[in-house]
Write a protein that holds these residues in place. Structure first.
Motif, PDB file in Angstrom:
ATOM      1  N   THR A 138       0.828  -1.203   0.000  1.00  0.00           N
ATOM      2  CA  THR A 138       0.000   0.000   0.000  1.00  0.00           C
ATOM      3  C   THR A 138       0.864   1.256   0.000  1.00  0.00           C
ATOM      4  OG1 THR A 138      -1.631  -1.222   1.288  1.00  0.00           O
ATOM      5  CG2 THR A 138      -1.881   1.171   1.203  1.00  0.00           C
ATOM      6  N   ARG A 141       2.466   1.785  -3.451  1.00  0.00           N
ATOM      7  CA  ARG A 141       1.497   2.337  -4.391  1.00  0.00           C
ATOM      8  C   ARG A 141       1.288   3.830  -4.152  1.00  0.00           C
ATOM      9  NH1 ARG A 141      -3.250   0.282  -2.867  1.00  0.00           N
ATOM     10  NH2 ARG A 141      -3.900   2.294  -2.123  1.00  0.00           N
ATOM     11  N   ARG A 142       1.155   4.213  -2.909  1.00  0.00           N
ATOM     12  CA  ARG A 142       0.935   5.631  -2.560  1.00  0.00           C
ATOM     13  C   ARG A 142       2.155   6.486  -2.947  1.00  0.00           C
ATOM     14  NH1 ARG A 142      -1.068  10.115  -2.437  1.00  0.00           N
ATOM     15  NH2 ARG A 142      -1.322  11.287  -0.535  1.00  0.00           N
ATOM     16  N   ASN A 144       4.382   5.800  -5.282  1.00  0.00           N
ATOM     17  CA  ASN A 144       4.485   5.863  -6.745  1.00  0.00           C
ATOM     18  C   ASN A 144       3.461   6.819  -7.346  1.00  0.00           C
ATOM     19  OD1 ASN A 144       6.733   4.258  -7.194  1.00  0.00           O
ATOM     20  ND2 ASN A 144       5.522   2.384  -7.148  1.00  0.00           N
ATOM     21  N   GLU A 145       2.328   7.011  -6.684  1.00  0.00           N
ATOM     22  CA  GLU A 145       1.373   8.015  -7.139  1.00  0.00           C
ATOM     23  C   GLU A 145       1.990   9.410  -7.044  1.00  0.00           C
ATOM     24  OE1 GLU A 145      -2.101   7.577  -4.735  1.00  0.00           O
ATOM     25  OE2 GLU A 145      -2.718   5.706  -5.701  1.00  0.00           O
ATOM     26  N   GLU A 146       2.782   9.644  -6.005  1.00  0.00           N
ATOM     27  CA  GLU A 146       3.415  10.950  -5.800  1.00  0.00           C
ATOM     28  C   GLU A 146       4.652  11.139  -6.673  1.00  0.00           C
ATOM     29  OE1 GLU A 146       2.633  13.645  -3.771  1.00  0.00           O
ATOM     30  OE2 GLU A 146       0.712  12.626  -3.551  1.00  0.00           O
ATOM     31  N   HIS A 149       5.185   6.397 -11.660  1.00  0.00           N
ATOM     32  CA  HIS A 149       5.088   4.939 -11.689  1.00  0.00           C
ATOM     33  C   HIS A 149       6.476   4.299 -11.753  1.00  0.00           C
ATOM     34  CE1 HIS A 149       3.461   1.013 -12.356  1.00  0.00           C
ATOM     35  NE2 HIS A 149       4.176   0.882 -13.475  1.00  0.00           N
TER      36      HIS A 149
END
Length: 183
Positions: A138, A141-142, A144-146, A149
């Motif tokens: 989790t 993923r968070r 990589n959003e910032e 990718h």
């Protein structure tokens, strides 16, 4: 001998004027003496205006690179030229760690370093190390959003800094050490 006792061809002694306490009269006198001394270069005349001397074009009515630039765009170009985008984003994530992972997790876990897609996080107890290992997908993923990718590929979770028991007069070879997990 007094000033009244001067002879027929003698000048009376010049009167000494009191100088001002701020010293401006002395500075003016020194400047006058320097200007009057021989060998002092004369004041230079200004040459032709800069526009006539240079061969560069003047900026026209349209925007140009020579025009004043907004600070954000100038810094953006500077960062891009040096390839610091990812480093600045990662340091921004370190600064906003509590906002990204939550206050409770941030109170017990701190990021230490980031290199080659690997983020190293230190926890304050072994229980939080286990919890963060479960939350790692989790958090990746968070992040990589910032950051974009594929920037963070792995989170390495380290437990608390522990004292070493390998040296001292009460150590034993091949011993299992203390039975406490410090947390």
């Amino acid at each position: 001998m007094t000033p009244d006792d001067t002879g027929p061809g003698e000048d009376p002694a010049p009167e000494v004027a009191e100088h001002q306490p701020d010293g401006l009269d002395l500075a003016r006198a020194a400047a006058r003496a320097a200007a009057a001394s021989p060998g002092t270069p004369a004041k230079r005349r200004r040459s032709a205006p800069a526009q006539r001397r240079t061969t560069a074009k003047a900026s026209g009515a349209r925007p140009d690179d020579r025009d004043p630039q907004p600070l954000d765009s100038a810094l953006g170009r500077f960062v891009a030229q040096h390839g610091w985008e990812l480093d600045l984003k990662v340091q921004g994530v370190f600064g906003r760690w509590a906002e990204l992972v939550g206050d409770e997790v941030a109170a017990h876990c701190t990021p230490e370093s980031f290199a080659d897609g690997r983020l190293v996080v230190r926890t304050d107890s072994t229980a939080w190390a286990t919890q963060l290992k479960l939350l790692a997908p989790t958090v990746v993923r968070r992040l990589n959003e910032e950051l974009g990718h594929g920037t963070v590929t792995l989170i390495e979770v380290l437990g608390p800094h522990l004292p070493t028991w390998t040296k001292g007069r009460l150590s034993s070879r091949d011993g299992r050490g203390p039975r406490d997990t410090y947390g």
